[in-house]
Design a protein around this motif. Structure first.
Motif, PDB file in Angstrom:
ATOM      1  N   LEU A   1       0.866  -1.214   0.046  1.00 56.27           N
ATOM      2  CA  LEU A   1      -0.123   0.051   0.110  1.00 56.27           C
ATOM      3  C   LEU A   1       0.584   1.381  -0.054  1.00 56.27           C
ATOM      4  O   LEU A   1       0.441   2.318  -0.593  1.00 56.27           O
TER       5      LEU A   1
ATOM      6  N   ARG B   1      -0.565   4.112  -2.545  1.00 56.91           N
ATOM      7  CA  ARG B   1      -1.592   3.448  -3.395  1.00 56.91           C
ATOM      8  C   ARG B   1      -3.014   3.903  -2.845  1.00 56.91           C
ATOM      9  O   ARG B   1      -4.097   3.364  -3.222  1.00 56.91           O
TER      10      ARG B   1
ATOM     11  N   ASN C   1      -4.630  -3.276   1.775  1.00 56.23           N
ATOM     12  CA  ASN C   1      -3.398  -4.054   1.195  1.00 56.23           C
ATOM     13  C   ASN C   1      -3.447  -5.299   0.447  1.00 56.23           C
ATOM     14  O   ASN C   1      -2.952  -5.635  -0.658  1.00 56.23           O
TER      15      ASN C   1
ATOM     16  N   ARG D   1       3.155   4.355  -7.442  1.00 58.74           N
ATOM     17  CA  ARG D   1       2.548   3.637  -8.552  1.00 58.74           C
ATOM     18  C   ARG D   1       2.204   5.022  -9.605  1.00 58.74           C
ATOM     19  O   ARG D   1       1.793   5.935  -9.067  1.00 58.74           O
TER      20      ARG D   1
ATOM     21  N   ARG E   1     -10.146  -5.213 -13.273  1.00 57.99           N
ATOM     22  CA  ARG E   1      -8.606  -5.419 -13.292  1.00 57.99           C
ATOM     23  C   ARG E   1      -7.977  -6.313 -14.124  1.00 57.99           C
ATOM     24  O   ARG E   1      -7.191  -6.073 -14.871  1.00 57.99           O
TER      25      ARG E   1
ATOM     26  N   ASP F   1      -4.989  -1.637  -8.371  1.00 53.16           N
ATOM     27  CA  ASP F   1      -3.735  -0.898  -8.410  1.00 53.16           C
ATOM     28  C   ASP F   1      -3.629   0.127  -7.354  1.00 53.16           C
ATOM     29  O   ASP F   1      -2.510   0.386  -6.993  1.00 53.16           O
ATOM     30  N   PHE F   2      -4.975   0.816  -7.128  1.00 51.77           N
ATOM     31  CA  PHE F   2      -5.017   1.674  -5.690  1.00 51.77           C
ATOM     32  C   PHE F   2      -6.237   1.569  -5.126  1.00 51.77           C
ATOM     33  O   PHE F   2      -7.196   0.840  -5.556  1.00 51.77           O
TER      34      PHE F   2
ATOM     35  N   LEU G   1      -4.609  -4.989  -3.014  1.00 51.81           N
ATOM     36  CA  LEU G   1      -3.694  -4.856  -4.142  1.00 51.81           C
ATOM     37  C   LEU G   1      -2.714  -6.274  -4.170  1.00 51.81           C
ATOM     38  O   LEU G   1      -2.390  -6.552  -5.344  1.00 51.81           O
ATOM     39  N   GLU G   2      -2.500  -6.757  -2.962  1.00 49.35           N
ATOM     40  CA  GLU G   2      -1.804  -8.144  -3.177  1.00 49.35           C
ATOM     41  C   GLU G   2      -2.264  -9.026  -4.018  1.00 49.35           C
ATOM     42  O   GLU G   2      -1.904 -10.005  -4.525  1.00 49.35           O
TER      43      GLU G   2
END
Length: 644
Positions: free
Chosen positions: A5, A19, A300, A9, A280, A309-310, A303-304
């Protein structure tokens, strides 16, 4: 720590330092169509709090045919210096700021400008009454030019990028929608034609700002309206979007289904993840997740797991502007987590005239209430006894301890929390308890003495020990006017008092208690809900009402509106229609009354006789029963006042 996070990016040519994204929303701060110092202070607070990207101020209108006093008039060149003011304040902390460009189309009203609304077709929104004007070709050209001019103003205002709104409201989504766009010319009929305006707007903007300036789109993935488009259709839209777009910001539903877009606590955290996760996988530009994300560890995970992406947060960063900074430095328990009550963020726009948060008095009042880090601790700490450990008492204790005072809380019950402990007995309102849990977590990080299971009397308070006594003992639910062994207060029922198999719930509270106790009883009882109002919970913030209604109807609750109860004898309630004055009867084993509350005021008067009146203070519902935001506000503001 949620490491991913906090990694940078890129969005187009701009590097975002982490992010997290503060999503666009109404603030209510604009004056004469221009952002104000209040906007600058509001966004500066979130930048100071560590967010990577801010999308604001509010939504910027691109043409006078979209008129809303809550928005900035982005088409007006006078907006440029105001944008520079915001950009300078935000950039001081390394945060980037984009503007959201918007035309509300047929999903607003022409009341402010006293003119017609514009839409792709003469199809009214379910949100409002007015029939919009079908846009002529010259109108379309004006709108395109408006987007281009506004984009140029944004760039000249030193902002870092642009987001086009084709989200839950706005003309761009209306052109995409087969429900709202029934045109047969080059802007309607096929998906290619419906996407045409969006792509032409992108092209006109690129002509003004160039290819390097980030431009993205907020897109509704599913309108969730009869006749509207679903996700499969949105996929085809995304495949046809202009290739120069730099990001997609996720959205869902329409403004007529705002209880889905900005879902209250009835909806689970992360409830929209299947939509942005699927998007995505489809596109090769960054996707911003949105939808009840209030925990950075879970953010987080998004994202993981490659679902975005954000991570966009709106209400969470309204509740706690410092969320990102707190988690980054390891102070997770200091975070004030959003509870999705929508009371002062969405509701505040209409009741207070500006955005805010029930848990955070400073939110939306940044120009009036200093950040606690900017306040020095007192040089002469006061010894303060707080009587009552509900939201008001806890709020006072946390703030007073931060300012250096010696604070002790004494609470009559075995558990802190006050009336919120009753509210959380309702399944859909359990998250309401997080408002108290947030305060309790913060209390645990401060040197405050807490004694529970202890009732305070005037004899227990020694004037030689305490400099101040803060009374925060709340309110009680009034006894029903109708008496009898089968008549119950709603609070007693929520705390376990048994009732019969069939129940009439009479709601004279009109907020969450009445609909809440009906929801509480409905799974195992035959419930009739009676209210003098037009619908249950008519004093609730609007997005909270539909989920309650859905629950009541799902459990076959009989809803009787426009009625009061004038008698209850022999298991029969007499219902008087307040308009026709007709009387009807309903048979039920029990009557449950969700009543108004009354302040617990006796202790304050008794203490003032024993102590100096200047040393005794009342806060919260024991002053006058109100909503929780007033209790928390009372507590924090008294602590600040005693520290001057």
């Amino acid at each position: 720590m949620p490491d991913m996070l906090f990694t940078p990016r890129r969005i187009g040519s701009v590097t975002i330092p982490n992010r997290t994204v503060f999503l666009a929303h109404e603030t209510g701060f604009a004056e004469d169509g221009l952002p104000t110092e209040r906007d600058a202070a509001y966004y500066e607070a979130r930048a100071r709090g560590g967010v990577g990207l801010i999308i604001g101020p509010s939504s910027m209108l691109v043409h006078p045919s979209a008129s809303n006093p809550m928005y900035a008039s982005g088409y007006d060149p006078d907006v440029i210096p105001r944008l520079k003011m915001i950009a300078d304040r935000v950039h001081d902390y390394g945060t980037k700021v984009f503007a959201q460009l918007q035309h509300t189309g047929g999903e607003d009203t022409g009341e402010h400008a006293m003119r017609e609304t514009w839409a792709p077709s003469a199809v009214p929104s379910e949100f409002g009454y007015e029939m919009p004007k079908r846009m002529e070709r010259s109108d379309i050209e004006e709108i395109k030019l408006g987007f281009a001019k506004t984009a140029e103003h944004v760039k000249r205002g030193n902002l870092d990028g642009i987001e086009l709104k084709a989200g839950h409201d706005g003309i761009l989504r209306q052109f995409l929608s087969p429900k709202y766009n029934t045109r047969s010319d080059e802007y309607g009929g096929s998906i290619d034609n419906r996407v045409r305006l969006v792509n032409e707007v992108v092209e006109t903007i690129r002509d003004r700002v160039g290819e390097e300036f980030p431009v993205g789109i907020r897109l509704t993935f599913d309108e969730m309206e009869d006749g509207g488009y679903g996700y499969d259709y949105a996929v085809e839209v995304m495949r046809r979007l202009h290739s120069s777009l730099d990001f997609i910001d996720s959205d869902i539903a329409t403004i007529s289904k705002l209880y889905i877009t900005d879902a209250p606590m009835h909806a689970p955290l992360g409830y929209t993840s299947e939509y942005y996760g699927a998007a995505r996988e489809l596109v090769d530009i960054p996707v911003i997740a949105a939808g009840r994300i209030n925990d950075l560890t879970k953010a987080n995970d998004v994202l993981e797991e490659g679902r975005a992406d954000f991570v966009g947060m709106c209400r969470q960063l309204i509740a706690d502007a410092d969320t990102v900074r707190k988690v980054r430095r390891g102070d997770d328990e200091e975070v004030t987590h959003c509870i999705a009550c929508n009371q002062n963020c969405l509701g505040g726009i209409h009741t207070n005239g500006h955005v805010g948060c029930i848990q955070t008095p400073r939110s939306g009042r940044e120009t009036k209430i200093p950040h606690m880090e900017d306040r020095e601790k007192v040089s002469s700490p006061r010894r303060v006894l707080v009587v009552g450990g509900g939201p008001a008492g806890l709020s006072f204790a946390v703030t007073a301890a931060d300012l250096g005072h010696d604070v002790t809380i004494r609470e009559r019950e075995d558990e802190l929390g006050g009336q919120s402990n009753i509210a959380t007995q309702i399944d859909s309102r359990q998250e309401f308890g997080d408002a108290v849990r947030n305060l309790k977590n913060q209390l645990g990080n401060r040197e405050v003495t807490v004694v529970t299971g202890t009732e305070v009397t005037p004899a227990d308070v020694d004037a030689d020990v305490w400099d101040d006594v803060v009374v925060a003992i709340g309110a009680s639910e009034r006894e029903p006017d109708l008496a009898g062994p089968d008549v119950h207060r709603s609070w007693d029922v929520l705390q376990g008092e048994p009732v019969g198999d069939s129940v009439v719930v009479f709601d004279s509270n009109k907020h969450a208690t009445g609909v809440g106790v009906a929801e509480f009883l409905a799974p195992d009882h035959d419930v009739t809900f009676v209210t003098t109002s037009y619908h249950p919970g008519d004093q609730l913030e609007g997005t909270n009402v539909p989920p309650f209604l859905e629950t009541l109807y799902r459990h076959d609750v009989d809803i009787e509106t426009h009625a009061t109860i004038i008698g209850y004898e022999d298991n029969t309630a007499q219902l008087l229609n307040v308009y026709s004055e007709d009387v009807d009867t309903v048979t039920a084993d029990s009557l449950v009354v969700a009543g108004r509350r009354e302040a617990r005021g006796g202790l304050t008067a008794a203490l003032e006789e024993e102590l100096s009146p200047d040393s005794v203070h009342r806060i919260g519902d024991c002053v006058a029963p109100r909503l929780i935001d007033k209790a928390i506000y009372d507590g924090e503001m008294l602590a600040r006042e005693l520290s001057v």
